[in-house]
Motif scaffolding. Structure first.
Motif, mmCIF file in Angstrom:
data_model
loop_
_atom_site.group_PDB
_atom_site.id
_atom_site.type_symbol
_atom_site.label_atom_id
_atom_site.label_comp_id
_atom_site.label_asym_id
_atom_site.label_seq_id
_atom_site.Cartn_x
_atom_site.Cartn_y
_atom_site.Cartn_z
ATOM 1 N N VAL A 141 0.861 -1.181 0.000
ATOM 2 C CA VAL A 141 0.000 0.000 0.000
ATOM 3 C C VAL A 141 0.895 1.229 0.000
ATOM 4 C CG1 VAL A 141 -1.799 1.289 1.220
ATOM 5 C CG2 VAL A 141 -1.801 -1.213 1.292
ATOM 6 N N TYR A 142 0.600 2.156 -0.914
ATOM 7 C CA TYR A 142 1.352 3.401 -1.017
ATOM 8 C C TYR A 142 0.357 4.549 -0.995
ATOM 9 C CZ TYR A 142 4.479 -0.083 -2.997
ATOM 10 O OH TYR A 142 5.225 -1.207 -3.201
ATOM 11 N N PHE A 143 0.781 5.684 -0.480
ATOM 12 C CA PHE A 143 -0.081 6.848 -0.522
ATOM 13 C C PHE A 143 0.764 8.098 -0.547
ATOM 14 C CE2 PHE A 143 -0.171 4.671 3.567
ATOM 15 C CZ PHE A 143 0.380 5.600 4.431
ATOM 16 N N TYR A 144 0.187 9.137 -1.147
ATOM 17 C CA TYR A 144 0.876 10.420 -1.219
ATOM 18 C C TYR A 144 -0.157 11.536 -1.156
ATOM 19 C CZ TYR A 144 -0.403 10.610 -6.188
ATOM 20 O OH TYR A 144 -1.106 10.626 -7.367
ATOM 21 N N GLN A 145 0.321 12.718 -0.805
ATOM 22 C CA GLN A 145 -0.540 13.889 -0.694
ATOM 23 C C GLN A 145 -0.667 14.563 -2.049
ATOM 24 O OE1 GLN A 145 -1.901 14.795 2.467
ATOM 25 N NE2 GLN A 145 -3.240 15.990 1.171
ATOM 26 N N ASP A 146 -1.890 14.843 -2.464
ATOM 27 C CA ASP A 146 -2.157 15.567 -3.709
ATOM 28 C C ASP A 146 -3.163 16.674 -3.385
ATOM 29 O OD1 ASP A 146 -2.269 16.274 -6.413
ATOM 30 O OD2 ASP A 146 -3.919 14.884 -6.787
ATOM 31 N N VAL A 147 -2.689 17.874 -3.178
ATOM 32 C CA VAL A 147 -3.495 19.020 -2.765
ATOM 33 C C VAL A 147 -4.285 18.639 -1.512
ATOM 34 C CG1 VAL A 147 -5.013 20.875 -3.554
ATOM 35 C CG2 VAL A 147 -3.571 19.711 -5.204
ATOM 36 N N SER A 148 -5.615 18.495 -1.608
ATOM 37 C CA SER A 148 -6.402 18.168 -0.413
ATOM 38 C C SER A 148 -6.793 16.689 -0.354
ATOM 39 C CB SER A 148 -7.665 19.031 -0.374
ATOM 40 O OG SER A 148 -8.460 18.751 -1.501
ATOM 41 N N ASN A 149 -6.193 15.884 -1.209
ATOM 42 C CA ASN A 149 -6.480 14.453 -1.244
ATOM 43 C C ASN A 149 -5.266 13.631 -0.851
ATOM 44 O OD1 ASN A 149 -9.130 14.469 -2.285
ATOM 45 N ND2 ASN A 149 -8.352 14.693 -4.355
ATOM 46 N N ILE A 150 -5.543 12.530 -0.196
ATOM 47 C CA ILE A 150 -4.541 11.484 -0.040
ATOM 48 C C ILE A 150 -4.850 10.480 -1.144
ATOM 49 C CG2 ILE A 150 -3.638 9.655 1.425
ATOM 50 C CD1 ILE A 150 -4.787 11.309 3.829
ATOM 51 N N VAL A 151 -3.909 10.228 -2.018
ATOM 52 C CA VAL A 151 -4.099 9.243 -3.078
ATOM 53 C C VAL A 151 -3.495 7.928 -2.590
ATOM 54 C CG1 VAL A 151 -3.610 8.624 -5.466
ATOM 55 C CG2 VAL A 151 -4.019 11.015 -4.856
ATOM 56 N N MET A 152 -4.337 6.900 -2.509
ATOM 57 C CA MET A 152 -3.915 5.604 -2.031
ATOM 58 C C MET A 152 -3.852 4.646 -3.213
ATOM 59 S SD MET A 152 -4.970 2.273 -1.208
ATOM 60 C CE MET A 152 -6.703 2.421 -1.487
ATOM 61 N N LEU A 153 -2.770 3.898 -3.306
ATOM 62 C CA LEU A 153 -2.581 2.889 -4.331
ATOM 63 C C LEU A 153 -2.215 1.602 -3.613
ATOM 64 C CD1 LEU A 153 -0.694 3.180 -7.612
ATOM 65 C CD2 LEU A 153 0.066 1.474 -5.993
#
Length: 169
Positions: A141-153
């Motif tokens: 599981v990976y995640f990163y911050q994108d403006v006001s979203n956490i994008v989870m992969l």
């Protein structure tokens, strides 16, 4: 990102809404898409205002995401966009059972992606449990911050972050 990380021949979009993801996948990739949206009015508006309509390669299913998952086939990519975040999250779409059903519908090299409204620096009572639950079900599981979203992969098989990055860049 999924088509850049692994071979994607078919995708499942849970929460079609106005169809932005569907249109993006259609435009940039030759992918068979099943889109699920619970609200028939939203599907009607997506067709009238954005041209999102069933056609060869795009099937739109007006039903609940959980119901569809139980009878669907296998997918290389599943996008989950079922809620906006905050306290209005439908609890049944963020449980271990739900994510286990999602994982069972992924091919061996499949990827699931999901936006979570939030801030990685200030995980709240919604985003932290979701990320923890996904981490119990998926091997990577990976995640990163994108403006006001956490994008989870999340991937259906054990992957290495450096390999994922190399495919994306």
């Amino acid at each position: 990102l999924a088509p850049y990380i692994t071979d994607v021949n078919n995708a499942l979009v849970l929460g079609m809404s106005a169809g932005a993801s569907v249109l993006d996948l259609e435009k940039k990739h030759n992918i068979k898409i099943d889109a699920v949206e619970i609200d028939p009015l939203v599907v009607d508006l997506a067709g009238k205002h954005f041209g999102v309509r069933e056609k060869e390669g795009l099937n739109i299913h007006v039903t609940d995401a959980r119901t569809y998952l139980k009878q669907s086939g296998q997918y290389d990519f599943i996008e989950i966009d079922l809620f906006h975040g905050g306290p209005e999250v439908p609890f049944h779409t963020v449980t271990e059972e739900f994510f286990t059903n999602v994982r069972q519908r992924l091919t061996e090299d499949g990827i699931v992606m999901m936006n979570i409204i939030g801030d990685l620096d200030k995980l709240d009572f919604v985003s932290r449990p979701i990320l923890n639950t996904v981490s119990k079900v998926f091997p990577s599981v990976y995640f990163y911050q994108d403006v006001s979203n956490i994008v989870m992969l999340a991937t259906n098989s054990l992957t290495d972050l450096n390999d994922v990055r190399a495919n994306v860049l």
